[in-house]
Design a protein around this motif. Structure first.
Motif, PDB file in Angstrom:
ATOM      1  N   ASN A 136       0.836  -1.179   0.000  1.00  0.00           N
ATOM      2  CA  ASN A 136       0.000   0.000   0.000  1.00  0.00           C
ATOM      3  C   ASN A 136       0.885   1.249   0.000  1.00  0.00           C
ATOM      4  OD1 ASN A 136      -1.881   2.049   0.502  1.00  0.00           O
ATOM      5  ND2 ASN A 136      -3.243   0.564   1.476  1.00  0.00           N
ATOM      6  N   TRP A 137       1.305   1.652  -1.196  1.00  0.00           N
ATOM      7  CA  TRP A 137       2.207   2.788  -1.320  1.00  0.00           C
ATOM      8  C   TRP A 137       1.609   4.096  -0.779  1.00  0.00           C
ATOM      9  CZ3 TRP A 137       4.887   2.314  -6.803  1.00  0.00           C
ATOM     10  CH2 TRP A 137       5.494   1.055  -6.884  1.00  0.00           C
ATOM     11  N   PRO A 138       0.335   4.390  -1.084  1.00  0.00           N
ATOM     12  CA  PRO A 138      -0.201   5.674  -0.609  1.00  0.00           C
ATOM     13  C   PRO A 138      -0.141   5.825   0.912  1.00  0.00           C
ATOM     14  CG  PRO A 138      -1.605   4.800  -2.316  1.00  0.00           C
ATOM     15  CD  PRO A 138      -0.613   3.726  -1.997  1.00  0.00           C
ATOM     16  N   ARG A 139      -0.441   4.763   1.643  1.00  0.00           N
ATOM     17  CA  ARG A 139      -0.397   4.893   3.107  1.00  0.00           C
ATOM     18  C   ARG A 139       1.028   5.055   3.594  1.00  0.00           C
ATOM     19  NH1 ARG A 139      -4.554   0.309   4.684  1.00  0.00           N
ATOM     20  NH2 ARG A 139      -6.242   1.160   3.429  1.00  0.00           N
ATOM     21  N   ALA A 140       1.952   4.351   2.957  1.00  0.00           N
ATOM     22  CA  ALA A 140       3.360   4.554   3.294  1.00  0.00           C
ATOM     23  C   ALA A 140       3.754   6.002   3.019  1.00  0.00           C
ATOM     24  CB  ALA A 140       4.231   3.599   2.482  1.00  0.00           C
ATOM     25  N   ALA A 141       3.212   6.551   1.924  1.00  0.00           N
ATOM     26  CA  ALA A 141       3.533   7.930   1.570  1.00  0.00           C
ATOM     27  C   ALA A 141       3.020   8.896   2.636  1.00  0.00           C
ATOM     28  CB  ALA A 141       2.941   8.276   0.202  1.00  0.00           C
ATOM     29  N   VAL A 142       1.834   8.613   3.199  1.00  0.00           N
ATOM     30  CA  VAL A 142       1.307   9.470   4.270  1.00  0.00           C
ATOM     31  C   VAL A 142       2.297   9.502   5.438  1.00  0.00           C
ATOM     32  CG1 VAL A 142      -0.520   9.737   5.989  1.00  0.00           C
ATOM     33  CG2 VAL A 142      -1.108   9.105   3.654  1.00  0.00           C
ATOM     34  N   VAL A 143       2.765   8.330   5.850  1.00  0.00           N
ATOM     35  CA  VAL A 143       3.713   8.258   6.964  1.00  0.00           C
ATOM     36  C   VAL A 143       4.985   9.037   6.622  1.00  0.00           C
ATOM     37  CG1 VAL A 143       5.063   6.725   8.441  1.00  0.00           C
ATOM     38  CG2 VAL A 143       2.790   6.017   7.676  1.00  0.00           C
ATOM     39  N   ALA A 144       5.457   8.871   5.377  1.00  0.00           N
ATOM     40  CA  ALA A 144       6.676   9.564   4.961  1.00  0.00           C
ATOM     41  C   ALA A 144       6.485  11.075   4.998  1.00  0.00           C
ATOM     42  CB  ALA A 144       7.088   9.111   3.561  1.00  0.00           C
ATOM     43  N   VAL A 145       5.333  11.545   4.539  1.00  0.00           N
ATOM     44  CA  VAL A 145       5.087  12.995   4.539  1.00  0.00           C
ATOM     45  C   VAL A 145       5.029  13.526   5.973  1.00  0.00           C
ATOM     46  CG1 VAL A 145       3.393  14.781   3.964  1.00  0.00           C
ATOM     47  CG2 VAL A 145       3.970  13.039   2.276  1.00  0.00           C
ATOM     48  N   VAL A 146       4.400  12.758   6.868  1.00  0.00           N
ATOM     49  CA  VAL A 146       4.373  13.165   8.280  1.00  0.00           C
ATOM     50  C   VAL A 146       5.804  13.264   8.817  1.00  0.00           C
ATOM     51  CG1 VAL A 146       3.688  12.479  10.609  1.00  0.00           C
ATOM     52  CG2 VAL A 146       2.086  12.216   8.723  1.00  0.00           C
ATOM     53  N   MET A 147       6.648  12.311   8.421  1.00  0.00           N
ATOM     54  CA  MET A 147       8.050  12.353   8.871  1.00  0.00           C
ATOM     55  C   MET A 147       8.759  13.602   8.356  1.00  0.00           C
ATOM     56  SD  MET A 147       9.364   8.412   8.539  1.00  0.00           S
ATOM     57  CE  MET A 147      10.992   8.630   9.267  1.00  0.00           C
ATOM     58  N   VAL A 148       8.540  13.912   7.079  1.00  0.00           N
ATOM     59  CA  VAL A 148       9.201  15.089   6.499  1.00  0.00           C
ATOM     60  C   VAL A 148       8.761  16.352   7.241  1.00  0.00           C
ATOM     61  CG1 VAL A 148       9.411  16.531   4.449  1.00  0.00           C
ATOM     62  CG2 VAL A 148       9.490  14.054   4.224  1.00  0.00           C
ATOM     63  N   ILE A 149       7.446  16.457   7.500  1.00  0.00           N
ATOM     64  CA  ILE A 149       6.943  17.647   8.191  1.00  0.00           C
ATOM     65  C   ILE A 149       7.551  17.746   9.597  1.00  0.00           C
ATOM     66  CG2 ILE A 149       4.866  18.707   9.172  1.00  0.00           C
ATOM     67  CD1 ILE A 149       3.328  17.445   6.769  1.00  0.00           C
ATOM     68  N   THR A 150       7.608  16.607  10.289  1.00  0.00           N
ATOM     69  CA  THR A 150       8.186  16.602  11.633  1.00  0.00           C
ATOM     70  C   THR A 150       9.650  17.062  11.601  1.00  0.00           C
ATOM     71  OG1 THR A 150       6.805  14.681  12.088  1.00  0.00           O
ATOM     72  CG2 THR A 150       8.527  15.194  13.686  1.00  0.00           C
ATOM     73  N   LEU A 151      10.389  16.539  10.632  1.00  0.00           N
ATOM     74  CA  LEU A 151      11.805  16.894  10.550  1.00  0.00           C
ATOM     75  C   LEU A 151      11.984  18.369  10.210  1.00  0.00           C
ATOM     76  CD1 LEU A 151      13.283  13.713   8.863  1.00  0.00           C
ATOM     77  CD2 LEU A 151      13.616  14.515  11.194  1.00  0.00           C
ATOM     78  N   MET A 152      11.140  18.882   9.310  1.00  0.00           N
ATOM     79  CA  MET A 152      11.252  20.302   8.958  1.00  0.00           C
ATOM     80  C   MET A 152      10.939  21.177  10.158  1.00  0.00           C
ATOM     81  SD  MET A 152      10.003  20.431   4.947  1.00  0.00           S
ATOM     82  CE  MET A 152       8.572  21.275   5.413  1.00  0.00           C
ATOM     83  N   ALA A 153       9.917  20.798  10.921  1.00  0.00           N
ATOM     84  CA  ALA A 153       9.561  21.555  12.122  1.00  0.00           C
ATOM     85  C   ALA A 153      10.713  21.518  13.123  1.00  0.00           C
ATOM     86  CB  ALA A 153       8.290  20.983  12.743  1.00  0.00           C
TER      87      ALA A 153
END
Lengths: 291, 270
Positions: free
Chosen positions: A257-274
């Protein structure tokens, strides 16, 4: 900086300049920015009959954010990365201090070589090696057994994961701290001594504040590395509990399920940027209060 | 406690830290020569069986070949891009330069697992999924910033007035580039080729996501790790370690050779 006149005779933008400026721009936009854009876009796709379909639905986001395991994984990953950042900073500091202020230039050079090398070599393989050391019948328990001490259970725990994080980030953090400590004005340290400031007080009142930027940047990198690492939590921590990167690979490799993995990845990117934003504010904040 | 005692304690601590950093490497190599099937104490006896097993393993040799193709291509492309970016930073001032440089240096701060999944969908979209080309494209992204940093450090030692002097004497920018800048940067270019090759040689996450059936060596090792514990992993790991250490040491020798000659820098091709 120098006495020669600035080179105004050349036009600023010419074919020559464009030739040298474009490779990095083109490459990083095409193969760094574009994949990340696709990643965000893909969080809105759907998986139907095991096949990926372009769409624009919020289902993946809703699904991830309404599942308890996601919050557990997020909090665990964040907490472990935070602990790693503090722990690695504390482990590195006395060593960086000793190398910057006590060691001979020769030792220092040797240490720098010994720190750069592991940063670029075989993290995966080194973690496997920790597995051998920490395993149930591994080296540590072998040594303990010879001494007549009952075996300890390290592998498959958060402690083992933390050992991996330290392995991953310690060399770089030490290098950054060493670099920033060697920038500290030695006369300031001597002045503090001469004015009757004790050694410990000097370290905390003079050295640490002067090297603050390096300490914060080092800690931030440790956080960054630990937060995104996949190998240690899997092979040392036994994926109990799973971290965000394990969630991603599971969704892709077994869940398909690539889209759900992508959601997790985007959350990670946002967390790291913050985190990066907050930490750079901390690092470069003007020192307020009494001076 | 007097000052000397504190010094000894601190230096002892440094030794401990380096022992921690070296421990997994020493263990790895030691157990690659151990005859026992399961790596444990006490030591079972010397054997080269695991190396023989690795050399006979076709998936390992194929993986090694793929890794070499990827690493060499990545090194050349990433070093060229890094050189170009470092030169632009050295020579030009322009609006948006900060953003330009940030974009050029940011990729190593993004976790590879994220780059892996991002590349997976992207490469599938442009029809490159499951190819070594996809691995190379991704590796250049994370390797180029290291090349840029190394070459930029070297350029910092070159007097910015030298190039304009050559221009004023009638040399074209291209001739100056070929006869002044590139020769001056040679040690940094060499060290950047080695470092970027090492970065690519070790990278397993992007490669794992996009390489499909064309496994690189680190991806093969990852697969072995997910299987049974075996000293074959020690053997192949030791070999990989040897290659990357050799690359990093070459890089550092190149850097130290120019740092030592530093007093000459700025006075022509030292």
């Amino acid at each position: 900086m120098d006495v020669t006149p600035p080179k105004r005779s050349r036009p600023r933008i010419d074919r020559f300049a464009v030739f040298w400026a474009s490779p990095s721009l083109v490459w990083q936009v095409a193969f760094f920015v574009a994949p990340l854009v696709v990643l965000v876009w893909m969080t809105f796709w759907r998986v139907k009959n095991f096949k990926l379909e372009q769409d624009f639905i919020p289902d993946n986001w809703i699904r991830i954010f309404s599942s308890g395991f996601f919050y557990d994984a997020f909090l665990y990953t964040f907490w472990m990365a935070l602990v790693a950042a503090v722990l690695i900073t504390l482990i590195a500091f006395p060593a960086a201090y000793a190398l910057a202020f006590i060691a001979s230039p020769r030792t220092r050079t040797l240490a720098i070589v010994a720190l750069i090398t592991p940063f670029f070599t075989s993290y995966l393989v080194r973690i496997y090696s920790w597995q051998i050391i920490l395993a149930e019948k591994g080296i540590i328990n072998g040594v303990l057994g010879l001494a007549g001490i009952s075996p300890v259970n390290i592998i498959g725990t958060s402690t083992a994961t933390m050992v991996g994080y330290v392995t991953l980030a310690l060399p770089l953090v030490l290098l950054i701290q060493l670099f920033s400590l060697s920038m500290v004005d030695k006369r300031l340290v001597e002045a503090a001594y001469n004015l009757g400031c004790g050694p410990l007080k000097t370290v905390f009142k003079v050295v640490v504040p002067s090297a603050r930027v390096g300490l914060v940047i080092g800690g931030t990198f440790a956080f960054l590395f630990a937060f995104g690492d996949y190998v240690s939590p899997l092979f040392l921590g036994g994926s109990k509990p799973p971290t965000l990167s394990i969630l991603i690979t599971d969704q892709v490799k077994s869940g398909n399920n690539w889209p759900r993995a992508a959601v997790v990845a985007v959350v990670m990117v946002i967390t790291l940027m913050a985190t990066l934003t907050v930490m750079s504010a901390v690092a470069y904040r003007r020192r307020g209060g009494a001076r | 406690m007097n000052a000397a005692t504190v010094r000894w304690i601190l230096m002892g601590y440094v030794l401990l830290v380096f022992l921690f950093i070296l421990a997994p490497i020493l263990t790895l190599v030691a157990f690659s020569f151990n005859v026992d099937r399961f790596p444990a104490l006490p030591w079972g006896g010397f054997s080269l069986a695991w190396y023989e097993a690795v050399f006979a393993d076709e998936t390992v040799s194929t993986g090694f070949r793929n890794t070499m193709i990827v690493a060499v291509t990545t090194a050349v492309v990433a070093t060229f891009i890094g050189f170009a970016t470092a030169y632009v930073d050295y020579r030009y001032q322009f609006t948006g330069k900060r953003a330009y440089l940030a974009l050029a240096s940011l990729p190593p701060t993004v976790p590879v697992v994220i780059l892996g999944i991002a590349n997976l969908s992207f490469m599938a979209a442009i029809g490159l999924s499951g190819t070594l080309t996809a691995v190379i494209l991704g590796h250049v992204v994370i390797a180029a910033p290291y090349a840029m940093a190394l070459i930029r450090i070297r350029l910092a030692d070159l007097d910015p007035a030298i190039e304009p002097a050559a221009w004023n004497l009638g040399a074209t920018p291209w001739a100056t580039m070929g006869q002044v800048i590139v020769p001056f940067c040679k040690p940094a270019i060499l060290s950047s080729l080695a470092i970027t090759a090492a970065v690519s040689f070790d990278e397993f996450m992007i490669a794992w996501f996009v390489s499909g059936i064309h496994e690189t060596l680190p991806v093969r090792i990852l697969a072995m790790l997910q299987g049974q514990v075996s000293p074959r992993i020690n053997a192949v790991g030791s070999l990989v370690f040897l290659v990357t250490v050799a690359l990093v040491v070459v890089a550092q020798i190149a850097v130290f050779s120019w740092r030592r000659k530093r007093p000459l820098a700025g006075g022509g091709d030292g």
